[in-house]
Design an enzyme around this catalytic site. Structure first.
Site, PDB file in Angstrom:
ATOM      1  N   ASP A 115      39.024  37.882  40.629  1.00 62.18           N
ATOM      2  CA  ASP A 115      37.514  38.091  40.298  1.00 62.18           C
ATOM      3  C   ASP A 115      36.490  37.961  41.218  1.00 62.18           C
ATOM      4  OD1 ASP A 115      39.005  40.246  38.724  1.00 62.18           O
ATOM      5  OD2 ASP A 115      38.336  39.305  37.178  1.00 62.18           O
ATOM      6  N   ASP A 143      36.895  44.623  27.267  1.00 60.71           N
ATOM      7  CA  ASP A 143      38.013  45.038  28.995  1.00 60.71           C
ATOM      8  C   ASP A 143      37.292  46.565  28.552  1.00 60.71           C
ATOM      9  OD1 ASP A 143      39.928  45.003  30.315  1.00 60.71           O
ATOM     10  OD2 ASP A 143      41.148  44.401  29.094  1.00 60.71           O
ATOM     11  N   HIS A 200      39.469  37.038  35.977  1.00 64.76           N
ATOM     12  CA  HIS A 200      40.778  36.407  36.460  1.00 64.76           C
ATOM     13  C   HIS A 200      40.045  35.696  38.248  1.00 64.76           C
ATOM     14  CE1 HIS A 200      41.606  40.678  34.919  1.00 64.76           C
ATOM     15  NE2 HIS A 200      43.221  40.121  34.667  1.00 64.76           N
ATOM     16  N   ASP A 230      40.787  52.398  28.940  1.00 61.63           N
ATOM     17  CA  ASP A 230      39.494  50.862  29.359  1.00 61.63           C
ATOM     18  C   ASP A 230      38.398  51.607  28.763  1.00 61.63           C
ATOM     19  OD1 ASP A 230      41.162  49.113  29.028  1.00 61.63           O
ATOM     20  OD2 ASP A 230      41.014  49.334  31.888  1.00 61.63           O
TER      21      ASP A 230
END
Length: 440
Positions: free
Chosen positions: A104, A339, A101, A309
């Site tokens: 990030d 992920d 992202h 996750d």
């Protein structure tokens, strides 16, 4: 600069008899599977966010990890240190791709101007890191859900100024992805949904979201980005109900706004669990609808109602997933992005390697089993036999629109039809799959 993971050279393939926890037992990048290198089949990626941004905090506790780049300091300097560690990790793990992202990899800053300037500097840093390491960008995306401004969504926000800020992030992140040679651009509607219908105009929000996606497609073509646009379905969390609930729901949305030829799907295993589906189901549905693009490889917990996750560790589950992907021709621009995050109690920095190594071995073994299923052809043969009636004259006339409902009623009566149910043989097929899984 001194290595962060200084006790490890590189993770290498040592075979199934190895007891080295920092070696691959099944993932051999150069092994040929169905005539293609394993690395080319699987297209592994490590994600920036869970691996280098999460500090171990949860709803009941503060950060549990001691990461040097998460300590107080000058934001850009820390972002550059994080990039150093990230690319050291990618190189030592032997992953060919990574994903991020915008926030990030770059400090968000206190204004749009700071955001854009910071991101531009970090894109140059990432470009140099990619050139040096050979690691490529699988996909980029914009985080339009964490900042408090996105409390009521981004594209579905009741305030058009928030919508505009989100548009700025997507423009900037897509152009960064393009500059870095990214093969896809992902759109995940983190808060594109609602908490209560008491303050929500569903039609209005759907129209906003549709227009936003149309503008994303327009911008892709304007800048000449050749990668694939991907939507990542998720049914809920953080909102009560999200508009991109599952693969079938997203297909309906794309059809409504004329986007079904422009956007494909990034399917996440844990999101399938939250939607009440199997991972296998969501992959097969995306393929059947012509929308399969990429995969977020992880796992959830069927007993928990949130996104855990965790790293994938079920060869049984993923063999069937890889079987569907191989049958569909494999990945094109997509891949298997992990992920996934280590558990909060996994505080040793090398736990990051253990999680990814296990996941990569899981998917590699799943690939090899799926290849055996493809080569044997028995499952495909059984399905073809089950639907063989549709290759008959009657079946083809129905499918080609050559018979009406009334024509069929007349045909059934004239031919005195009395069809008899044929066994689906589910148990036999489950035994067959177990044969591929467990018999050498």
């Amino acid at each position: 600069m001194q290595a962060y993971f200084d006790q490890l050279d590189r993770v290498r393939y040592e075979g199934s008899k190895s007891s080295n926890p920092l070696a691959f037992r099944h993932y051999n990048p150069d092994e040929l599977v169905l005539g293609k290198r394993m690395e080319e089949h699987l297209r592994f990626a490590a994600c920036y966010w869970h691996t280098f941004c999460w500090n171990g905090a949860d709803m009941f506790g503060v950060g549990a990890f001691n990461r040097p780049w998460q300590q107080p300091g000058e934001a850009l300097a820390l972002a550059k240190r994080k990039a150093d560690v990230a690319f050291e990790f990618f190189h030592k793990l032997h992953v060919p791709f990574y994903c991020f992202h915008d926030v990030d990899v770059s400090p968000e800053g206190a204004s749009l101007k700071e955001y854009i300037n910071n991101f531009a500097q970090m894109v140059d840093v990432l470009a140099a890191k990619q050139e040096e390491s050979g690691v490529k960008l699988l996909w980029g995306t914009a985080n339009c859900f964490t900042n408090p401004r996105y409390g009521a969504g981004a594209a579905t926000n009741p305030d058009p100024e928030v919508f505009s800020w989100a548009a700025t992030q997507v423009v900037t992140a897509m152009e960064a992805t393009h500059k870095l040679g990214g093969e896809n651009y992902v759109l995940w509607g983190g808060r594109e949904g609602y908490e209560t219908l008491l303050n929500t105009d569903l039609r209005q929000e759907r129209e906003q979201l549709g227009r936003f996606m149309q503008m994303v497609v327009e911008h892709k073509h304007k800048i000449g980005f050749q990668g694939t646009l991907l939507i990542e379905p998720k049914p809920q969390e953080p909102t009560k109900h999200q508009y991109d609930y599952d693969a079938a729901t997203v297909y309906g949305f794309l059809k409504q706004f004329g986007l079904e030829k422009e956007i494909k799907l990034n399917i996440e295993a844990n999101h399938a669990t939250l939607a009440g589906h199997s991972f296998h189901h969501e992959i097969a549905t995306a393929i059947a609808l012509g929308l399969f693009g990429s995969v977020d490889a992880n796992r959830g917990d069927a007993q928990l109602g949130w996104d855990t996750d965790q790293f994938p560790n079920s060869v049984e589950e993923n063999a069937l997933v890889m079987y569907e992907i191989l049958k569909a021709g494999g990945f094109t621009t997509g891949g298997l992005n992990f992920d996934a995050k280590v558990r909060r109690q996994s505080t040793d920095k090398y736990d990051l390697f253990y999680g990814h190594i296990g996941a990569m071995d899981t998917m590699a073994l799943a690939l090899k089993i799926a290849a055996r299923m493809i080569e044997d052809g028995e499952l495909d043969k059984r399905i073809a036999q089950r639907y063989s009636g549709w290759n008959s004259e009657l079946g083809q006339q129905i499918l080609k629109g050559q018979m009406s409902l009334a024509d069929l009623a007349k045909y059934a009566q004239e031919h005195n039809l009395s069809p008899v149910h044929q066994s689906g043989r589910q148990e036999q097929l489950e035994n067959l799959v177990n044969h591929y899984l467990f018999d050498k």
